[in-house]
Motif scaffolding. Sequence first.
Motif, PDB file in Angstrom:
ATOM      1  N   PHE A   1      42.269  46.792  42.362  1.00 35.00           N
ATOM      2  CA  PHE A   1      43.683  46.426  42.344  1.00 35.00           C
ATOM      3  C   PHE A   1      44.362  46.793  43.661  1.00 35.00           C
ATOM      4  CE2 PHE A   1      48.160  47.351  41.458  1.00 35.00           C
ATOM      5  CZ  PHE A   1      48.558  46.155  40.875  1.00 35.00           C
TER       6      PHE A   1
ATOM      7  N   ASP B   1      37.879  41.422  39.447  1.00 35.19           N
ATOM      8  CA  ASP B   1      37.314  42.697  38.990  1.00 35.19           C
ATOM      9  C   ASP B   1      38.280  43.438  38.067  1.00 35.19           C
ATOM     10  OD1 ASP B   1      34.921  42.414  40.209  1.00 35.19           O
ATOM     11  OD2 ASP B   1      35.370  43.673  41.933  1.00 35.19           O
ATOM     12  N   TRP B   2      39.524  43.615  38.538  1.00 41.04           N
ATOM     13  CA  TRP B   2      40.433  44.398  37.709  1.00 41.04           C
ATOM     14  C   TRP B   2      40.868  43.615  36.472  1.00 41.04           C
ATOM     15  CZ3 TRP B   2      45.330  42.878  36.555  1.00 41.04           C
ATOM     16  CH2 TRP B   2      46.013  42.036  37.431  1.00 41.04           C
TER      17      TRP B   2
ATOM     18  N   SER C   1      37.235  51.430  37.018  1.00 38.63           N
ATOM     19  CA  SER C   1      36.764  50.245  37.735  1.00 38.63           C
ATOM     20  C   SER C   1      37.888  49.283  38.090  1.00 38.63           C
ATOM     21  CB  SER C   1      35.711  49.507  36.895  1.00 38.63           C
ATOM     22  OG  SER C   1      36.309  48.844  35.792  1.00 38.63           O
ATOM     23  N   ALA C   2      39.043  49.441  37.464  1.00 36.43           N
ATOM     24  CA  ALA C   2      40.168  48.534  37.731  1.00 36.43           C
ATOM     25  C   ALA C   2      41.053  49.015  38.874  1.00 36.43           C
ATOM     26  CB  ALA C   2      41.006  48.364  36.465  1.00 36.43           C
ATOM     27  N   ILE C   3      41.146  50.327  39.056  1.00 34.19           N
ATOM     28  CA  ILE C   3      42.108  50.868  40.026  1.00 34.19           C
ATOM     29  C   ILE C   3      41.754  50.529  41.478  1.00 34.19           C
ATOM     30  CG2 ILE C   3      43.135  52.980  40.929  1.00 34.19           C
ATOM     31  CD1 ILE C   3      42.957  54.143  38.096  1.00 34.19           C
TER      32      ILE C   3
ATOM     33  N   SER D   1      38.109  40.822  44.042  1.00 34.97           N
ATOM     34  CA  SER D   1      38.712  42.100  43.653  1.00 34.97           C
ATOM     35  C   SER D   1      39.713  41.897  42.517  1.00 34.97           C
ATOM     36  CB  SER D   1      39.404  42.745  44.857  1.00 34.97           C
ATOM     37  OG  SER D   1      38.476  43.102  45.854  1.00 34.97           O
ATOM     38  N   LYS D   2      40.476  40.800  42.625  1.00 32.03           N
ATOM     39  CA  LYS D   2      41.422  40.488  41.555  1.00 32.03           C
ATOM     40  C   LYS D   2      40.680  40.206  40.252  1.00 32.03           C
ATOM     41  CE  LYS D   2      45.116  37.278  40.280  1.00 32.03           C
ATOM     42  NZ  LYS D   2      45.905  36.076  40.699  1.00 32.03           N
TER      43      LYS D   2
END
Length: 318
Positions: free
Chosen positions: A150, A178-179, A145-147, A175-176
Amino acid sequence: MNIRRTYRIPENRQVVLNKLIKLQWVNFFFRLSIVAAIYFAMGNSQAMKAAWLEDILTLGPPLAFLIAMHIQKRPPDKSYPYGYHRVNVIAFLFTACALFALGLFLLVDSTTSLLEAKPTSIGAETFYGHTLWAGWVMIAALVYSAIPPFILGRMQEKLARHAHEKTVMADAKISKADWMTAVASVIGILGVGMGLWWADAAAALIIGLDVTRDGYTNIREAVGDLMDRRPHSSETGKPEELPALLEQQLMALDWVERASVRLREEGNVLSGEAFVEPACDKDLTSNIVQAQHLVENTDWRISEVVIMPVTDLTRASD
């Protein structure tokens, strides 16, 4: 004198917008897959639940942008004589409100867990006869979920700057978040595995604080746009110097004694008024047309500026 013109998107910006639309579709489907991955690996983890709920709400911003881009193409009509540019501000406000509401929920939920001192239990899963700690499954889902956020977040930010798209710029911040959420959740799960019962809820609390701050900042920005605040840079958030530049250009004309310009944002375009104090009344109509072309060609974002000759600039611009 109001010279209305049909707003045309510059060719280079249209190329950027097309890239943004494709990127937001990719972003949306990646976020759908992340929601599914986090759901099946969630278990009883507070941090995982926080990350999952955040991922659900992050589906809204790319959809809001895509819908806004479709509506924005409509030409002005009797009901909306100024066009549909401000639909982007509505999408921006929707994004900000969703982010802020999520942050508040995470703050309340994680704080309650810490105050009640409820330990988080992370059990085990059996795969083909082998027992595996469920935390590793959660961590694997979180890493996935981070890739995408990012990578996509950096692409969003770069394109949004070129296109002056605040909705996408806000989505890049999401999005930032999120990761960062995924990283904090991994730390929380590892903390639980080491016997630190509070680590999971503490990670969710940190996530909530960051999300709430971003939501509040974006709401303030969107409300400012709706209240006809002067244009602000989508990169720095500071007031732009474009009105002062237009005033200098107008006062450089031979027939203009003094000038005062007011601009406001209407989505991703600008409109406003230019009050000019003529030095003489000769050929005033043609001079105003000349000033109109000068103003509208200064910046591609300018959709319409009313050129108004006045006798007393001080009273007119108050």
